[in-house]
Design an enzyme around this catalytic site. Sequence first.
Site, PDB file in Angstrom:
ATOM      1  N   TRP A 105       9.347 -34.514  16.400  1.00  0.00           N
ATOM      2  CA  TRP A 105       8.491 -34.671  15.224  1.00  0.00           C
ATOM      3  C   TRP A 105       7.733 -33.367  15.037  1.00  0.00           C
ATOM      4  O   TRP A 105       6.894 -33.019  15.847  1.00  0.00           O
ATOM      5  CB  TRP A 105       7.553 -35.859  15.439  1.00  0.00           C
ATOM      6  CG  TRP A 105       6.445 -36.013  14.424  1.00  0.00           C
ATOM      7  CD1 TRP A 105       6.237 -35.306  13.279  1.00  0.00           C
ATOM      8  CD2 TRP A 105       5.380 -36.968  14.502  1.00  0.00           C
ATOM      9  NE1 TRP A 105       5.115 -35.747  12.636  1.00  0.00           N
ATOM     10  CE2 TRP A 105       4.568 -36.764  13.349  1.00  0.00           C
ATOM     11  CE3 TRP A 105       5.025 -37.973  15.410  1.00  0.00           C
ATOM     12  CZ2 TRP A 105       3.434 -37.532  13.105  1.00  0.00           C
ATOM     13  CZ3 TRP A 105       3.899 -38.726  15.160  1.00  0.00           C
ATOM     14  CH2 TRP A 105       3.114 -38.512  14.015  1.00  0.00           C
ATOM     15  N   GLU A 106       8.087 -32.630  13.962  1.00  0.00           N
ATOM     16  CA  GLU A 106       7.452 -31.333  13.700  1.00  0.00           C
ATOM     17  C   GLU A 106       6.620 -31.438  12.427  1.00  0.00           C
ATOM     18  O   GLU A 106       7.177 -31.413  11.345  1.00  0.00           O
ATOM     19  CB  GLU A 106       8.506 -30.241  13.564  1.00  0.00           C
ATOM     20  CG  GLU A 106       9.308 -30.054  14.852  1.00  0.00           C
ATOM     21  CD  GLU A 106      10.305 -28.904  14.777  1.00  0.00           C
ATOM     22  OE1 GLU A 106      10.128 -28.004  13.938  1.00  0.00           O
ATOM     23  OE2 GLU A 106      11.248 -28.903  15.560  1.00  0.00           O
ATOM     24  N   PHE A 107       5.318 -31.587  12.547  1.00  0.00           N
ATOM     25  CA  PHE A 107       4.479 -31.782  13.708  1.00  0.00           C
ATOM     26  C   PHE A 107       3.409 -32.793  13.309  1.00  0.00           C
ATOM     27  O   PHE A 107       3.026 -32.814  12.126  1.00  0.00           O
ATOM     28  CB  PHE A 107       3.790 -30.468  14.112  1.00  0.00           C
ATOM     29  CG  PHE A 107       4.750 -29.435  14.662  1.00  0.00           C
ATOM     30  CD1 PHE A 107       5.265 -29.548  15.956  1.00  0.00           C
ATOM     31  CD2 PHE A 107       5.155 -28.366  13.879  1.00  0.00           C
ATOM     32  CE1 PHE A 107       6.141 -28.593  16.467  1.00  0.00           C
ATOM     33  CE2 PHE A 107       6.044 -27.411  14.386  1.00  0.00           C
ATOM     34  CZ  PHE A 107       6.535 -27.535  15.674  1.00  0.00           C
TER      35      PHE A 107
END
Length: 378
Positions: A141-143
């Site tokens: 998961w960015e971010f």
Amino acid sequence: MKNSQYMRIVFLALCLFYCSAEAASCGASSNVKAAYWPSYTVSFMPPASINAALYSHILYAFADMNEQTFQVEEQDLMGEFTTTVQQKNPCVKTLISIGGGGSNSTAFALMATNPIRRAVFIKSAIALARRHAFHGLDLDWEFPSNTTEMENLGKLFSEWRHAINLESRSSGRPPLLLSAAVYYAHSFVVYGEHRSYPSASIAQNLDWVNVMCFDYHGSWDTSATGAHAALYDSSSNISTSYGISSWVESGIPPEKVVMGMPLYGKSWVLKSQNQTGIGAPAVAAGPKQNLSDESGIMFYSEITDFIRDTHATEVFDTESVSTYCYVGELWVGYDNQDSVAAKVKFAKQKGLLGYFFWAISQDSNWMLSTTASLSWNN
Ligand SMILES: *[C@@H]1O[C@H](CO)[C@@H](O)[C@H](O)[C@H]1NC(C)=O
Ligand SMILES: *[C@@H]1O[C@H](CO)[C@@H](O)[C@H](O)[C@H]1NC(C)=O
Ligand SMILES: *[C@@H]1O[C@H](CO)[C@@H](O)[C@H](O)[C@H]1NC(C)=O
Ligand SMILES: *[C@@H]1O[C@H](CO)[C@@H](O)[C@H](O)[C@H]1NC(C)=O
Ligand SMILES: *[C@@H]1O[C@H](CO)[C@@H](O)[C@H](O)[C@H]1NC(C)=O
């Protein structure tokens, strides 16, 4: 009982013993030599071509999360992925990585903020891994964008671990691995918003973090060249040594930290052929290449071809522990065998669990993957 039946039972019992002994000889991996495989590189790096003997873990990148249902979705080539890569290394473990740099951060935030959605997400991820014989799951998961989202990420990891343990007990199989790809530093400010990863939850619930120690410089700043994965930078905190230390100081045990290394470089067009070092004036991102297909990016395989074809000058910069090459107006910063060997030595000295590469399909004849593996063993 007929004799042949008896023999069969003895045979099966022996097989059970030896088969589990065979599995045990793979052992619990004592370290991590991982690489992500982007499924969109299948045209030039199909799973059957992966030299899996060089890795302990291979991550399928990426599975998407459905933005409406919050379920992790089935992707092409997942079904045979594990059995295919295990043909070259029966001990290699596989993980499904969920998300990726191009995925929708807001959708992950919406999932993580709600306990019912978290449960749906977790359940679908575990089911997908088991359905296709993967050994684990990885979240990219960015971010998370602020303190609240980081707290929700901590809750997600805790519930995910709990569900993995329950599934393991009810299925009688070893628990799935759980890892996450994270920013190079534990705390950071982007768009003015400060956030820190939930270290306590990470230390308690993840097997490890894949720290993305790259992309420190790039085409968003065309004014100067940069070492995009420098181990050291005396003038800023934007370096792998700083990032790794920040993770350890936040309370993540080093044996749960995996250092990322890039198998790609960042390129610039120099302003003057007379200034060719790190931080030299530049005017543009370097031109698009055939495989990497994005201006300012060159795969390591493209860099080695480029050096061979143009006789570019290659420099291993011992101060930053990074490499660059240049010819005419083109300048590329990357890691070669020298910088990879030095970084792997650093990771070992710090007591880290291991290293990973982004991405498996960018190496040049497995050169850097081989260097890293041998350096780790030395
Ligand atoms: C990202 O996901 C959110 C929530 O599901 C949605 O509202 C938004 O349109 C998505 N953004 C993009 C660029 O797809
Ligand atoms: C964090 O970001 C989310 C999504 O942008 C927002 O809804 C929420 O209010 C923010 N929380 C804080 C504490 O800033
Ligand atoms: C680097 O980080 C340290 C500690 O986190 C901080 O004290 C220092 O101000 C930072 N330096 C720069 C140049 O940002
Ligand atoms: C490079 O340096 C040489 C000699 O120092 C000078 O004559 C030349 O003009 C310089 N070229 C550029 C493009 O700056
Ligand atoms: C890139 O692709 C073009 C067109 O297919 C080809 O002519 C060229 O030789 C390729 N360049 C390299 C460096 O492989």
